[in-house]
Design an enzyme around this catalytic site. Sequence first.
Site, PDB file in Angstrom:
ATOM      1  N   ALA A 211       1.047  -1.040  -0.028  1.00  0.00           N
ATOM      2  CA  ALA A 211       0.170  -0.178   0.013  1.00  0.00           C
ATOM      3  C   ALA A 211       0.909   1.204  -0.049  1.00  0.00           C
ATOM      4  O   ALA A 211       2.154   1.015  -0.331  1.00  0.00           O
ATOM      5  CB  ALA A 211      -0.940   0.014   1.082  1.00  0.00           C
ATOM      6  N   ASN A 212       0.380   2.440   0.135  1.00  0.00           N
ATOM      7  CA  ASN A 212       1.115   3.481   0.140  1.00  0.00           C
ATOM      8  C   ASN A 212       0.421   4.490   1.201  1.00  0.00           C
ATOM      9  O   ASN A 212      -0.745   4.226   1.873  1.00  0.00           O
ATOM     10  CB  ASN A 212       1.276   4.229  -1.007  1.00  0.00           C
ATOM     11  CG  ASN A 212      -0.096   4.724  -1.782  1.00  0.00           C
ATOM     12  OD1 ASN A 212      -0.938   5.426  -1.090  1.00  0.00           O
ATOM     13  ND2 ASN A 212      -0.524   3.812  -2.947  1.00  0.00           N
TER      14      ASN A 212
END
Length: 408
Positions: A211-212
């Site tokens: 993810a980020n």
Amino acid sequence: MSLATRHILLVVGGGIAAYKALDLIRRLRERGAVVTAVMTAAAAEFVTPLSVGALTGSRVYHDLFDREDEQDVGHIRLARGADAVVVAPATADRMAKAAAGFADDLAGAILLATRAPVLMAPAMNPAMWSHPATRRNLDILSGDGVRFVGPRAGEMAEAGEAGLGRMAEPLEIVAALEALFASAGGPLAGRHVVVTSGPTHEPIDPVRYIANRSSGRQGHAIAAALAGLGARVTLVSGPVALPDPTGVDVRHVETARDMLAAVEAALPADAAVFVAAVADWTVSGASERKLKKTGEGPPSLALVENPDILKTIGHAANRPRLVVGFAAETNDVIEHAQAKLKAKGADLIVANDVSGAVMGGAYNTVHLLSADGIEPWPEMSKTAVAGRLAERIAALIGAPVDAGDVGR
Ligand code: CTP
């Protein structure tokens, strides 16, 4: 915007959530709205016409072929007299009927005959909500201009079941209705805008993902600002911890591929704003089972490139008239953003320097790039960036001419 003196035609559908329609009537009347209720045959199995009528303070309508009703008011007049039609609860069956244009009962006939904006508050079992048939009906109805509020995640009436399918609470429905009226005269009334927001999650195995740091704050604020100017907004959101913005149709997705599919399904649109921090890569052959430590060192992950959603839509045959991208950069912001403007087929790029605390934070410093040049904007809150960008979009894609479209 006030609901005082607004005529609300409330269609009570047949579901266990019908009891909440009683509270909704009270909340609407507290705000000065005039509420007329139509009950479907199934609704009367859940709440009595007597309670509904006692709360609206007026007659309750239910049978299309009631001779007295047809002479007295008639479904056309009932439909035309409303400033808005609210369907709560909107069952899977009602959504299917409305999507297909059935008029075999009073509620169906009203939904076909009305020119007022329609707001539906779906309520059903999570399996029914996620069924492809309901998804299709949702797309058809959204395309027809129907607005949605909810459903929400939570406990179901069926013991032990939880998931997306609970009807929005009465006060949320009231807020969505207020937002709908507030936006009806806005410069984007009659326009459809698709917005992407948040991160994407790319699975490694059933419990882990890549993810980020994107929070979705900027994208969600843009969706809300566009809706505030009257646009019908479809927000395609990756996993975020934010509530769905009021008056916006939200599609929740997880991966980049899902996000592209949801954007494509939401087209046609007059404009699209790609704010999501889409993962550039996904794990090739994500494991169906949780990866275990084998004692032979860590597993190696092979990555493959994800579709570029902005670039795909920027070059698509059914490209929206206005395509807006974001460029998150940590260095050489303008140069990189200019390259993206060209490569991705965008009309506007909002370039932001993410070397500081932008991701997850409340403030943003951006430059607006177009073929005409570069405009530096001062540091401002993400809400202010959203407001200014929405104004710009409104200036570029104009206002509709047909007043009949207002609010739809
Ligand atoms: N974008 C997208 N789909 C992707 C990657 C990016 O739609 N797979 C969109 C973003 O929503 C944003 C724009 O493209 O509007 C630019 O995103 P950014 O992450 O800055 O650029 P990338 O294309 O990923 O380029 P790089 O990571 O090399 O800077």
